[in-house]
Design a protein around this motif. Structure first.
Motif, mmCIF file in Angstrom:
data_model
loop_
_atom_site.group_PDB
_atom_site.id
_atom_site.type_symbol
_atom_site.label_atom_id
_atom_site.label_comp_id
_atom_site.label_asym_id
_atom_site.label_seq_id
_atom_site.Cartn_x
_atom_site.Cartn_y
_atom_site.Cartn_z
ATOM 1 N N GLY A 38 0.779 -1.226 0.000
ATOM 2 C CA GLY A 38 0.000 0.000 0.000
ATOM 3 C C GLY A 38 0.814 1.282 0.000
ATOM 4 N N ALA A 39 2.139 1.186 -0.050
ATOM 5 C CA ALA A 39 2.985 2.379 0.019
ATOM 6 C C ALA A 39 3.828 2.521 -1.250
ATOM 7 C CB ALA A 39 3.904 2.282 1.239
ATOM 8 N N ASN A 40 4.497 3.664 -1.359
ATOM 9 C CA ASN A 40 5.412 3.949 -2.461
ATOM 10 C C ASN A 40 4.726 3.850 -3.827
ATOM 11 O OD1 ASN A 40 7.816 4.528 -3.766
ATOM 12 N ND2 ASN A 40 8.521 2.421 -3.746
ATOM 13 N N PRO A 41 3.666 4.639 -4.050
ATOM 14 C CA PRO A 41 2.970 4.560 -5.340
ATOM 15 C C PRO A 41 3.812 5.112 -6.483
ATOM 16 C CG PRO A 41 2.146 6.404 -4.062
ATOM 17 C CD PRO A 41 3.117 5.666 -3.177
ATOM 18 N N ARG A 42 3.779 4.396 -7.611
ATOM 19 C CA ARG A 42 4.456 4.842 -8.816
ATOM 20 C C ARG A 42 3.726 4.272 -10.023
ATOM 21 N NH1 ARG A 42 5.966 0.872 -5.893
ATOM 22 N NH2 ARG A 42 7.227 -0.802 -6.684
ATOM 23 N N PHE A 43 3.744 5.032 -11.109
ATOM 24 C CA PHE A 43 3.028 4.651 -12.318
ATOM 25 C C PHE A 43 3.999 4.214 -13.409
ATOM 26 C CE2 PHE A 43 -0.113 7.391 -10.293
ATOM 27 C CZ PHE A 43 -1.264 6.676 -10.503
ATOM 28 N N PHE A 44 3.560 3.197 -14.162
ATOM 29 C CA PHE A 44 4.317 2.697 -15.309
ATOM 30 C C PHE A 44 3.347 2.370 -16.434
ATOM 31 C CE2 PHE A 44 7.153 1.897 -11.829
ATOM 32 C CZ PHE A 44 8.415 2.075 -12.358
ATOM 33 N N PRO A 54 10.162 -2.656 -26.895
ATOM 34 C CA PRO A 54 9.114 -2.465 -25.890
ATOM 35 C C PRO A 54 9.696 -2.542 -24.478
ATOM 36 C CG PRO A 54 8.398 -4.022 -27.555
ATOM 37 C CD PRO A 54 9.853 -3.765 -27.794
ATOM 38 N N ALA A 55 9.235 -1.639 -23.600
ATOM 39 C CA ALA A 55 9.746 -1.576 -22.236
ATOM 40 C C ALA A 55 8.671 -1.026 -21.311
ATOM 41 C CB ALA A 55 10.993 -0.695 -22.181
ATOM 42 N N LEU A 56 8.866 -1.209 -20.031
ATOM 43 C CA LEU A 56 8.000 -0.619 -19.019
ATOM 44 C C LEU A 56 8.600 0.748 -18.684
ATOM 45 C CD1 LEU A 56 5.468 -1.631 -17.615
ATOM 46 C CD2 LEU A 56 6.889 -2.339 -15.698
ATOM 47 N N ILE A 57 7.831 1.811 -18.917
ATOM 48 C CA ILE A 57 8.316 3.176 -18.792
ATOM 49 C C ILE A 57 7.658 3.846 -17.588
ATOM 50 C CG2 ILE A 57 8.473 5.417 -19.957
ATOM 51 C CD1 ILE A 57 9.957 3.174 -21.428
ATOM 52 N N ARG A 58 8.463 4.503 -16.774
ATOM 53 C CA ARG A 58 7.933 5.266 -15.636
ATOM 54 C C ARG A 58 7.072 6.397 -16.170
ATOM 55 N NH1 ARG A 58 9.704 5.606 -9.884
ATOM 56 N NH2 ARG A 58 8.011 6.840 -9.059
ATOM 57 N N SER A 59 5.954 6.643 -15.510
ATOM 58 C CA SER A 59 4.995 7.643 -15.965
ATOM 59 C C SER A 59 4.538 8.468 -14.775
ATOM 60 C CB SER A 59 3.803 6.921 -16.602
ATOM 61 O OG SER A 59 2.818 7.819 -16.999
ATOM 62 N N GLY A 60 4.209 9.708 -15.006
ATOM 63 C CA GLY A 60 3.631 10.531 -13.957
ATOM 64 C C GLY A 60 4.656 11.080 -12.979
ATOM 65 N N PRO A 61 4.158 11.725 -11.935
ATOM 66 C CA PRO A 61 5.047 12.313 -10.921
ATOM 67 C C PRO A 61 5.904 11.255 -10.233
ATOM 68 C CG PRO A 61 2.779 13.074 -10.652
ATOM 69 C CD PRO A 61 2.751 11.974 -11.654
ATOM 70 N N GLN A 62 7.083 11.646 -9.809
ATOM 71 C CA GLN A 62 7.974 10.739 -9.090
ATOM 72 C C GLN A 62 7.559 10.594 -7.628
ATOM 73 O OE1 GLN A 62 10.542 9.027 -10.697
ATOM 74 N NE2 GLN A 62 9.532 9.884 -12.473
ATOM 75 N N ALA A 72 -5.909 11.520 -8.431
ATOM 76 C CA ALA A 72 -6.094 12.651 -9.345
ATOM 77 C C ALA A 72 -5.282 12.464 -10.625
ATOM 78 C CB ALA A 72 -5.706 13.953 -8.664
ATOM 79 N N TYR A 73 -4.071 11.902 -10.507
ATOM 80 C CA TYR A 73 -3.231 11.704 -11.700
ATOM 81 C C TYR A 73 -3.902 10.749 -12.678
ATOM 82 C CZ TYR A 73 0.371 10.147 -14.851
ATOM 83 O OH TYR A 73 1.053 9.820 -15.996
#
Length: 105
Positions: A38-44, A54-62, A72-73
């Protein structure tokens, strides 16, 4: 099919997965919200890496100052792309897990 595979594999590996928003069944992109306990949220999301593969790319705020910013994001992203799937995966080493499941490794 990819979303179902992510959910089944996550639950089979002792994690959890939840569809936060359903997208188009055939053409929708997948935005992953990865958390650990439930912690350390990150988007890919799936994209092209520096080598063009093809790769998994980090997306959105760090970093997110508040939990509401996470929601909201992805909601802003859905406003621009109603075909977008949003999947939350709560599993250890989520980036590796997602890349393997999405056959990017």
């Amino acid at each position: 099919m990819l979303v179902n595979a992510l959910i089944r594999r996550a639950e089979g590996a002792g994690g959890s997965a939840m569809v936060l928003a359903k997208g188009d069944a055939t053409a929708g992109a997948v935005l992953l919200l990865l958390v650990e306990r439930g912690a350390n949220p990150r988007f890919f999301e799936r994209g092209l890496g520096p080598d063009g593969a093809p790769a998994l790319i980090r997306s959105g705020p760090q970093l997110f100052a508040e939990d509401g910013e996470v929601t909201a994001y992805w909601q802003r992203r859905r406003e621009r792309d109603s075909d977008l799937w949003v999947i939350e995966l709560d599993i250890a080493d989520g980036e590796r897990f997602a890349a393997e499941t999405m056959t990017l490794n």
